[in-house]
Motif scaffolding. Structure first.
Motif, short mmCIF file in Angstrom:
data_model
loop_
_atom_site.label_atom_id
_atom_site.label_comp_id
_atom_site.label_asym_id
_atom_site.label_seq_id
_atom_site.Cartn_x
_atom_site.Cartn_y
_atom_site.Cartn_z
N ALA A 181 26.46 -34.18 20.67
CA ALA A 181 25.26 -33.44 21.05
C ALA A 181 24.82 -33.83 22.46
N PRO A 182 24.74 -32.84 23.36
CA PRO A 182 24.28 -33.15 24.72
C PRO A 182 22.86 -33.72 24.72
N ASN A 183 22.53 -34.51 25.74
CA ASN A 183 21.22 -35.16 25.81
C ASN A 183 20.04 -34.18 25.82
N ASP A 184 20.25 -32.96 26.30
CA ASP A 184 19.14 -32.02 26.33
C ASP A 184 18.94 -31.32 24.99
N SER A 185 19.64 -31.78 23.94
CA SER A 185 19.53 -31.18 22.61
C SER A 185 18.25 -31.62 21.92
N THR A 186 17.81 -30.78 21.02
CA THR A 186 16.76 -31.16 20.07
C THR A 186 17.46 -31.41 18.75
N ILE A 187 17.19 -32.55 18.15
CA ILE A 187 17.86 -32.95 16.91
C ILE A 187 16.94 -32.68 15.73
N TYR A 188 17.51 -32.08 14.69
CA TYR A 188 16.82 -31.87 13.42
C TYR A 188 17.61 -32.65 12.38
N SER A 189 16.93 -33.49 11.63
CA SER A 189 17.64 -34.31 10.65
C SER A 189 16.76 -34.53 9.43
N ASP A 190 17.36 -35.17 8.43
CA ASP A 190 16.55 -35.64 7.32
C ASP A 190 15.95 -36.98 7.75
N GLU A 191 15.36 -37.69 6.85
CA GLU A 191 14.64 -38.91 7.23
C GLU A 191 15.46 -40.18 7.10
N TYR A 246 17.37 -37.81 23.90
CA TYR A 246 17.28 -36.46 23.37
C TYR A 246 15.89 -35.88 23.61
N ARG A 247 15.85 -34.58 23.81
CA ARG A 247 14.61 -33.86 24.13
C ARG A 247 13.59 -34.00 23.01
N GLY A 248 14.04 -33.95 21.80
CA GLY A 248 13.14 -34.06 20.66
C GLY A 248 13.92 -34.37 19.40
N HIS A 249 13.21 -34.91 18.42
CA HIS A 249 13.83 -35.21 17.13
C HIS A 249 12.81 -34.85 16.05
N TYR A 250 13.15 -33.87 15.25
CA TYR A 250 12.27 -33.43 14.18
C TYR A 250 12.94 -33.73 12.85
N CYS A 307 26.76 -45.80 6.93
CA CYS A 307 25.82 -44.82 7.48
C CYS A 307 24.74 -45.51 8.32
N SER A 308 25.14 -46.52 9.06
CA SER A 308 24.20 -47.26 9.90
C SER A 308 24.02 -46.56 11.24
N ALA A 309 22.95 -46.90 11.94
CA ALA A 309 22.72 -46.34 13.27
C ALA A 309 23.85 -46.74 14.22
N GLU A 310 24.37 -47.95 14.07
CA GLU A 310 25.44 -48.41 14.94
C GLU A 310 26.67 -47.51 14.83
N GLU A 311 26.90 -46.95 13.67
CA GLU A 311 28.06 -46.08 13.48
C GLU A 311 27.74 -44.62 13.78
N LEU A 312 26.57 -44.14 13.38
CA LEU A 312 26.26 -42.72 13.50
C LEU A 312 25.78 -42.29 14.89
N VAL A 313 24.98 -43.11 15.55
CA VAL A 313 24.42 -42.71 16.86
C VAL A 313 25.51 -42.45 17.90
N PRO A 314 26.56 -43.27 18.02
CA PRO A 314 27.61 -42.94 18.99
C PRO A 314 28.30 -41.60 18.69
N GLY A 340 14.89 -43.39 16.39
CA GLY A 340 15.14 -43.77 17.77
C GLY A 340 16.04 -42.84 18.55
N LEU A 341 16.39 -41.67 18.00
CA LEU A 341 17.25 -40.75 18.74
C LEU A 341 16.58 -40.26 20.03
N VAL A 342 15.26 -40.13 20.02
CA VAL A 342 14.55 -39.73 21.24
C VAL A 342 14.73 -40.80 22.31
N ASN A 343 14.79 -42.05 21.91
CA ASN A 343 15.01 -43.15 22.87
C ASN A 343 16.41 -43.11 23.47
N GLU A 344 17.32 -42.36 22.84
CA GLU A 344 18.68 -42.21 23.36
C GLU A 344 18.75 -41.10 24.40
#
Length: 134
Positions: free
Chosen positions: A36-46, A58-62, A23-30, A52-56
């Protein structure tokens, strides 16, 4: 060795599951970037892999901070995917254990049933079998 499952759900849409090695960023972010298209807003747990999803692009990450007993913050919640996880766990519990090599099939069947829960599954299956008979 524990099987790790990544789950993602679009608001008012379908759920997507995948078995991952870790469940690392290297595996999940791709995976997230592919679904999810880049103009998406992402909602996730912590979970730290989601940092760093906003740095990828994405419009927002909550985030919903479950560690602080927060389960919703305005529009920010992950109840849809958690609902699916509860259904999947309940279904798998009723099976009283399954072989590891069959887990993927049960997971994807549960995903398919969830994604078509508002449709007549019997008719869907009949139509599929008519188009592609066994």
């Amino acid at each position: 060795m524990e099987t790790k499952v990544f789950g993602m759900k679009k608001r008012e849409d379908k759920v997507y599951t995948r078995i991952v090695g870790n469940c690392s960023a290297e595996e999940l972010v791709p995976i997230i970037k592919r679904l999810a298209p880049n103009d998406s807003t992402i909602y996730s747990d912590e979970w730290k892999a989601y940092e760093g999803l906003v740095n990828e692009g994405y419009r927002g990450h909550y985030r919903v901070k479950h560690s602080g007993d927060v389960f919703a913050n305005g529009r920010a919640h992950v109840n849809g995917v958690e609902n699916f996880c509860g259904i999947a766990k309940s279904r798998l519990t009723r099976l009283r254990g399954i072989r590891k090599e069959k887990f993927y099939l049960h997971l994807k069947e549960t995903e398919w049933r969830f994604n078509h829960r508002h449709e007549n599954i019997y008719k869907l299956l009949l139509n599929r079998l008519r188009k592609s008979p066994l």
